[in-house]
Each structure stands twice: as C-alpha cells, then as structure tokens.
Scaffold this motif. Sequence first.
Motif, PDB file in Angstrom:
ATOM      1  N   LEU A 218       0.820  -1.220   0.000  1.00 50.68           N
ATOM      2  CA  LEU A 218       0.000   0.000   0.000  1.00 50.68           C
ATOM      3  C   LEU A 218       0.846   1.259   0.000  1.00 50.68           C
ATOM      4  O   LEU A 218       1.889   1.342   0.658  1.00 50.68           O
ATOM      5  N   THR A 219       0.364   2.248  -0.746  1.00 50.02           N
ATOM      6  CA  THR A 219       0.813   3.616  -0.553  1.00 50.02           C
ATOM      7  C   THR A 219      -0.415   4.510  -0.654  1.00 50.02           C
ATOM      8  O   THR A 219      -1.534   4.032  -0.837  1.00 50.02           O
ATOM      9  N   TRP A 220      -0.218   5.817  -0.500  1.00 49.18           N
ATOM     10  CA  TRP A 220      -1.361   6.733  -0.533  1.00 49.18           C
ATOM     11  C   TRP A 220      -1.177   7.763  -1.625  1.00 49.18           C
ATOM     12  O   TRP A 220      -0.131   7.857  -2.279  1.00 49.18           O
ATOM     13  N   TYR A 280       7.484   4.746   2.086  1.00 52.28           N
ATOM     14  CA  TYR A 280       8.272   4.179   0.983  1.00 52.28           C
ATOM     15  C   TYR A 280       9.102   3.015   1.512  1.00 52.28           C
ATOM     16  O   TYR A 280       9.820   3.114   2.483  1.00 52.28           O
ATOM     17  N   GLN A 281       8.910   1.878   0.853  1.00 50.11           N
ATOM     18  CA  GLN A 281       9.464   0.605   1.314  1.00 50.11           C
ATOM     19  C   GLN A 281       9.836  -0.252   0.103  1.00 50.11           C
ATOM     20  O   GLN A 281       9.362  -0.024  -1.006  1.00 50.11           O
ATOM     21  N   ARG A 282      10.677  -1.267   0.360  1.00 52.51           N
ATOM     22  CA  ARG A 282      10.985  -2.266  -0.663  1.00 52.51           C
ATOM     23  C   ARG A 282      10.446  -3.629  -0.224  1.00 52.51           C
ATOM     24  O   ARG A 282      10.512  -3.978   0.946  1.00 52.51           O
ATOM     25  N   HIS A 283       9.932  -4.374  -1.193  1.00 53.47           N
ATOM     26  CA  HIS A 283       9.419  -5.716  -0.941  1.00 53.47           C
ATOM     27  C   HIS A 283       9.950  -6.629  -2.044  1.00 53.47           C
ATOM     28  O   HIS A 283       9.800  -6.320  -3.231  1.00 53.47           O
ATOM     29  N   THR A 284      10.541  -7.745  -1.650  1.00 53.97           N
ATOM     30  CA  THR A 284      11.223  -8.621  -2.590  1.00 53.97           C
ATOM     31  C   THR A 284      10.500  -9.947  -2.717  1.00 53.97           C
ATOM     32  O   THR A 284      10.307 -10.661  -1.723  1.00 53.97           O
ATOM     33  N   PHE A 285      10.052 -10.259  -3.914  1.00 58.32           N
ATOM     34  CA  PHE A 285       9.419 -11.534  -4.216  1.00 58.32           C
ATOM     35  C   PHE A 285      10.497 -12.467  -4.764  1.00 58.32           C
ATOM     36  O   PHE A 285      10.604 -12.708  -5.970  1.00 58.32           O
ATOM     37  N   GLY A 286      11.331 -12.977  -3.849  1.00 55.02           N
ATOM     38  CA  GLY A 286      12.478 -13.775  -4.258  1.00 55.02           C
ATOM     39  C   GLY A 286      13.358 -12.982  -5.210  1.00 55.02           C
ATOM     40  O   GLY A 286      13.519 -11.765  -5.070  1.00 55.02           O
ATOM     41  N   ARG A 287      13.936 -13.645  -6.179  1.00 51.22           N
ATOM     42  CA  ARG A 287      14.729 -12.971  -7.209  1.00 51.22           C
ATOM     43  C   ARG A 287      13.896 -12.644  -8.439  1.00 51.22           C
ATOM     44  O   ARG A 287      14.416 -12.102  -9.415  1.00 51.22           O
ATOM     45  N   LEU A 288      12.591 -12.954  -8.370  1.00 54.59           N
ATOM     46  CA  LEU A 288      11.752 -12.670  -9.528  1.00 54.59           C
ATOM     47  C   LEU A 288      11.426 -11.198  -9.644  1.00 54.59           C
ATOM     48  O   LEU A 288      11.488 -10.626 -10.746  1.00 54.59           O
ATOM     49  N   HIS A 292       9.666  -1.298  -5.394  1.00 51.89           N
ATOM     50  CA  HIS A 292      10.011  -0.056  -4.717  1.00 51.89           C
ATOM     51  C   HIS A 292       8.710   0.739  -4.619  1.00 51.89           C
ATOM     52  O   HIS A 292       8.260   1.342  -5.598  1.00 51.89           O
ATOM     53  N   VAL A 293       8.079   0.699  -3.461  1.00 49.97           N
ATOM     54  CA  VAL A 293       6.793   1.368  -3.259  1.00 49.97           C
ATOM     55  C   VAL A 293       7.072   2.795  -2.810  1.00 49.97           C
ATOM     56  O   VAL A 293       7.702   3.023  -1.775  1.00 49.97           O
ATOM     57  N   LEU A 294       6.624   3.775  -3.607  1.00 46.08           N
ATOM     58  CA  LEU A 294       7.008   5.165  -3.410  1.00 46.08           C
ATOM     59  C   LEU A 294       5.869   5.994  -2.811  1.00 46.08           C
ATOM     60  O   LEU A 294       4.706   5.607  -2.826  1.00 46.08           O
ATOM     61  N   ARG A 329      13.429  21.392  -7.518  1.00 46.80           N
ATOM     62  CA  ARG A 329      12.107  20.907  -7.136  1.00 46.80           C
ATOM     63  C   ARG A 329      12.041  19.389  -7.257  1.00 46.80           C
ATOM     64  O   ARG A 329      12.573  18.798  -8.194  1.00 46.80           O
ATOM     65  N   SER A 330      11.363  18.747  -6.311  1.00 48.22           N
ATOM     66  CA  SER A 330      11.309  17.286  -6.277  1.00 48.22           C
ATOM     67  C   SER A 330       9.885  16.818  -6.018  1.00 48.22           C
ATOM     68  O   SER A 330       9.140  17.453  -5.269  1.00 48.22           O
ATOM     69  N   LEU A 331       9.532  15.706  -6.634  1.00 45.33           N
ATOM     70  CA  LEU A 331       8.249  15.062  -6.358  1.00 45.33           C
ATOM     71  C   LEU A 331       8.369  14.076  -5.200  1.00 45.33           C
ATOM     72  O   LEU A 331       7.421  13.887  -4.432  1.00 45.33           O
ATOM     73  N   LEU A 332       9.535  13.464  -5.069  1.00 46.96           N
ATOM     74  CA  LEU A 332       9.748  12.453  -4.034  1.00 46.96           C
ATOM     75  C   LEU A 332      10.463  12.996  -2.810  1.00 46.96           C
ATOM     76  O   LEU A 332      10.439  12.350  -1.751  1.00 46.96           O
ATOM     77  N   GLY A 333      11.090  14.154  -2.922  1.00 49.73           N
ATOM     78  CA  GLY A 333      11.920  14.676  -1.850  1.00 49.73           C
ATOM     79  C   GLY A 333      13.333  14.124  -1.962  1.00 49.73           C
ATOM     80  O   GLY A 333      13.548  13.007  -2.433  1.00 49.73           O
ATOM     81  N   PRO A 334      14.349  14.893  -1.539  1.00 49.89           N
ATOM     82  CA  PRO A 334      15.744  14.475  -1.712  1.00 49.89           C
ATOM     83  C   PRO A 334      16.072  13.139  -1.056  1.00 49.89           C
ATOM     84  O   PRO A 334      16.768  12.304  -1.643  1.00 49.89           O
ATOM     85  N   ALA A 335      15.574  12.899   0.155  1.00 51.56           N
ATOM     86  CA  ALA A 335      15.925  11.653   0.847  1.00 51.56           C
ATOM     87  C   ALA A 335      15.356  10.439   0.120  1.00 51.56           C
ATOM     88  O   ALA A 335      16.041   9.413  -0.038  1.00 51.56           O
ATOM     89  N   GLN A 336      14.101  10.526  -0.335  1.00 47.24           N
ATOM     90  CA  GLN A 336      13.503   9.390  -1.038  1.00 47.24           C
ATOM     91  C   GLN A 336      14.142   9.205  -2.412  1.00 47.24           C
ATOM     92  O   GLN A 336      14.321   8.067  -2.867  1.00 47.24           O
ATOM     93  N   GLU A 337      14.492  10.298  -3.081  1.00 43.89           N
ATOM     94  CA  GLU A 337      15.205  10.192  -4.351  1.00 43.89           C
ATOM     95  C   GLU A 337      16.510   9.416  -4.170  1.00 43.89           C
ATOM     96  O   GLU A 337      16.843   8.528  -4.970  1.00 43.89           O
ATOM     97  N   GLN A 338      17.257   9.757  -3.128  1.00 42.76           N
ATOM     98  CA  GLN A 338      18.524   9.071  -2.870  1.00 42.76           C
ATOM     99  C   GLN A 338      18.288   7.602  -2.533  1.00 42.76           C
ATOM    100  O   GLN A 338      19.009   6.712  -3.009  1.00 42.76           O
TER     101      GLN A 338
END
Length: 522
Positions: A218-220, A280-288, A292-294, A329-338
């Motif tokens: 989920l994100t919003w 913002y989080q990462r979720h890994t479905f094995g190596r498939l 990157h949920v933003l 200007r950023s849509l994600l913000g500097p920390a999330q971009e990095q």
Amino acid sequence: MQPWQAGAQTGRHPRLADPPFACGVASGSPSHHGVVLWTRLHVADPLDPRALSVRWELAEDEGFQRVVQRGQTDTQAALGQAVHVELQGLPADRWFHYRFLVGDAVSPVGRTRTLPAPDTLAPRLRLAFASCQRWEHGYYAAWRHAAAQALDLVVFLGDYIYEYASPRGGVAPQATPPIHRVHSLRRAVSLADYRDRYALHKSDPDLQAAHAACPWLLTWDDHEVENDYAGVQGREGASADFLAQRSAAYQAFYENMPLPASVLVQGLQGLNQADALRLYQRHTFGRLARFHVLDDRQYRAVQACRHPSDSSAGTVRPSRCAELRDPGRSLLGPAQEQWLAQGLAQDHSAGGPRWTVLAQQTLFSPRHYGGASAAAQADEPTPTDPWDGYPAARQRLLDTLQATPPRNTVLIGGDIHQNYVCQVQADPTRPDSAVLASEFCGTSISSHSGATLARAQALQQNNPHVLLANPEQRGYALVELNPQRWHTTLMAVDDPGRADSPLRPLARFVVEDGRAGPQRDG
C-alpha cells in the motif's frame, strides 16, 4: 466457536457494536518470513477509552485445525480500536488462513502468504494493481472480480478514500460526473471524520473480499488527506488547521491499513503529533521481482506557481512559470530520491531481481498536448500535479535508470483515472531516444475521469511513446509475470453503476525479458 452475541462483553470492556468486525480483515507488508494482520473493532461508544483484548490465529487450513501461531493483543482506543499483529518466524513462500476473536465474536477468515526466499527465482507471480475508489462514483465490482483471481498480491496506489461530502441531489447516474450512491458524512477534516470515511469504504463487501483474498502492498495519494495537497516541506506557510487535518488523516490511514508500526516515524505514543509516516518501502518476491513502493505526496515541493489559497494544482504555461523548470524541485523529496537511486543501483548489480517494479502514484511519462514538434511543446499548458509538473525530478530518475539500469524496469501508477501504456524514454523531448523502461498507469476502481476518448486519442497520436490512452473504463490491471515475460491485462467493468457488473479485458500487453518497452499482445 459461537457467533457473536450482544452482551458478551463485561463492564470491564467497551461494549461491542453489532457486528463488531464490520470493516472485515486484511493483511499486508509481507516478507519471506512474516506479514501484518489487521482488523478494526467497532464498539458502541467510539469515545470509550477502555481497551479490548483480541485473540488471533494463523493456520494452514481454513478450518483452523492446524494452527501455526496464535496470540493475544490489546487494542487502543487512541488508535480507533485497530489491531495490527506483526507476525515473524514463518516459513517462506507459504499460504495461511487467519482470523480474530474477541469475546464470542469471530471475524471473517482471511487468506495471506509469505514471499519466496530472497535467493529463490520464483516461477511466477500474479498480482493486481489499482487505485482511486470514490464511493459516490460507482460500486466496487472490480474488487469482486479481483478477489476471485487467485492473486499473490494486490498493490494499491492511492486514493483509498475521498474526503468530500456527497454532492447534493442524491443518486444521479446521468449526471456529470455520475453519482451512483451517496453517504451522509461531512467533508473530512478531523480524526473522527477520517475514521468514519474508512469505515464507510470498508463496509463494501467486495472491497472486504479483496482484502481477505491475499496480502496488500500500500501507498497513498492526495485524497487520503485533501485534493492535490503537497507535503509540509512545501507548505511552510500552511495553516495550523491544515496541519491538524493532515495529522488526523495520517493517523487514520495507519489505523485502517495493514501496516507495521515501523512506518510511524515517532512511534505509537507520538502519533498524534507526528508529521510523517514512512511509507516508501521495498518488498522482494524472491529474485523474480522487487517492488520499490514510493510516496509522491508527503515530501514533494508545492506545485509550481500555485497560489497558496488554491485547493487544486491546475496547469501553467512554462513561459509564465519559471518555477516549473527549477532543478531543485522534487516530487519524491531528496531523501527518497537518494533511497530510490541506491535501490536501483542494487537492482543493477549482479544477483539483482529479474523485474524491478516502481509502484508510484501517477503517470510518469510526459503528455504533450500541443503536438509532436518541439516548438509546439515548448509553451503548451502543463499540468503541475503529476510528473509533468516536476520535469527536473523526472529527468533525474531517468538519468539514474540510464546510469544503473536494472535488468527490466516497469513503472505502475494510478491517480488520473485513465489507462495509459507507455514506453519510458531516456529523453522525453526526443522521440528517437532509448527506451529505458515500461509503464502501465491504471484507471480507477470507481472514480470518474473528466477526460474524453477523443482527447485521449488525439494525445496518443501526438505522443509516439504512448501506446494506449483510454479514459472511459473503470477497473484494475491484472499482471502475470515469470522470469521470461511480464504480461499486463487491463480489466474493465461494463457498468460501474452496478455492483454485479461483468468484467472484461480491455487490452493486453507484454514485456519481454531484456527488451524494454511494452508490446501489444493480440
């Protein structure tokens, strides 16, 4: 276990409403060893400060004869009697059933799973992604069909609720936009308002079925707070009233979603004063696949040349808005971009995932309305809320994808209530530039689109990278992927004004491993 009966609670606890599990159950944020289980209890007096003791069970079978884990937790009235159970220590790549119990009350049974182990190349993944489910604009027939699709995951990309009051005049299917059902809630501004709004949306049986069918990521987007809002980083002059409203909306989002407590930047005790949820989080479905949920709302700069009193972002002409091209200007913000750049570099390295998925809110690819020539595009009206309003930020992400390309990159989005399929190019101003990724922007579950098919078709003709543009259908996107190919089917309901509407495929596209860009499939 007996059905819940009135009077089962003693005077030491709040009295349960009937039914107590009116919001259903859900699971989310899965990993290869755990998952979050969620429900929210309804009590007769929402202001009752007393806690409830809730039991939970996780089993291998729907009859709960082979229970794997069980436990007990207390609700908090300060968190709306919501329950978040964070399970750990589970075997990878396994399906389970779960339920909650309080007094004599038994919740509906949900189904959830763990993800494959990080070093496993899973043979397949089946998911749906969706967004935008305004109550008044239609029923949730799309969710009824999605719940029957034997999905591994649902990825929800924002606008779970809408903050508006129902338009005056009641049900009006022939109106523009059409109004198929109404509610009596006022425009949401307080914590109680937002809690009531989630309770309304979650009362829909088809949405409940989709939650119970599999875990969600989920994100919003904006309507979880307010239309077209920008995060506080872009609202230094924001009023105290808006900041209080935003804080209430953030708390209600956490209360009503299957999210871990780690998203609470200041922890449970500080939530009422928190200015952020770390979504913002990462979720890994094995190596498939790696997701990157933003979060493109909370950290964005305020829309270019937007007047502080405007409630909608609108459009601007570049010649009249120098701010539009401001490289800072950023849509994600500097920390999330990095954070995202680091994740894409990891995906680029040896042993990275077969498919890299950027799950974000809106359309990433540009839309040129004035024609295909550079001269026509130079000063055309530009929408300021999606990525078009943040061209420097978009180019930075494109540069990252070109410098450290993952094996296969796919962007998924929502927000605009239209289906788009695009080739993501290294230079959006040059039609002959390299294709770096594929994009699928899905339509809404129910929310109306103000665009016309004629306008969308004209836009498609003027934008060679746009392979499909269609604003007329409501529905979701069904994705099936394996190590060799990604297959997207855009699913559309026949009539959003019918809870029992049939569903049909609108279009099919495939992305081949090692070949960036979608191709029509049939």
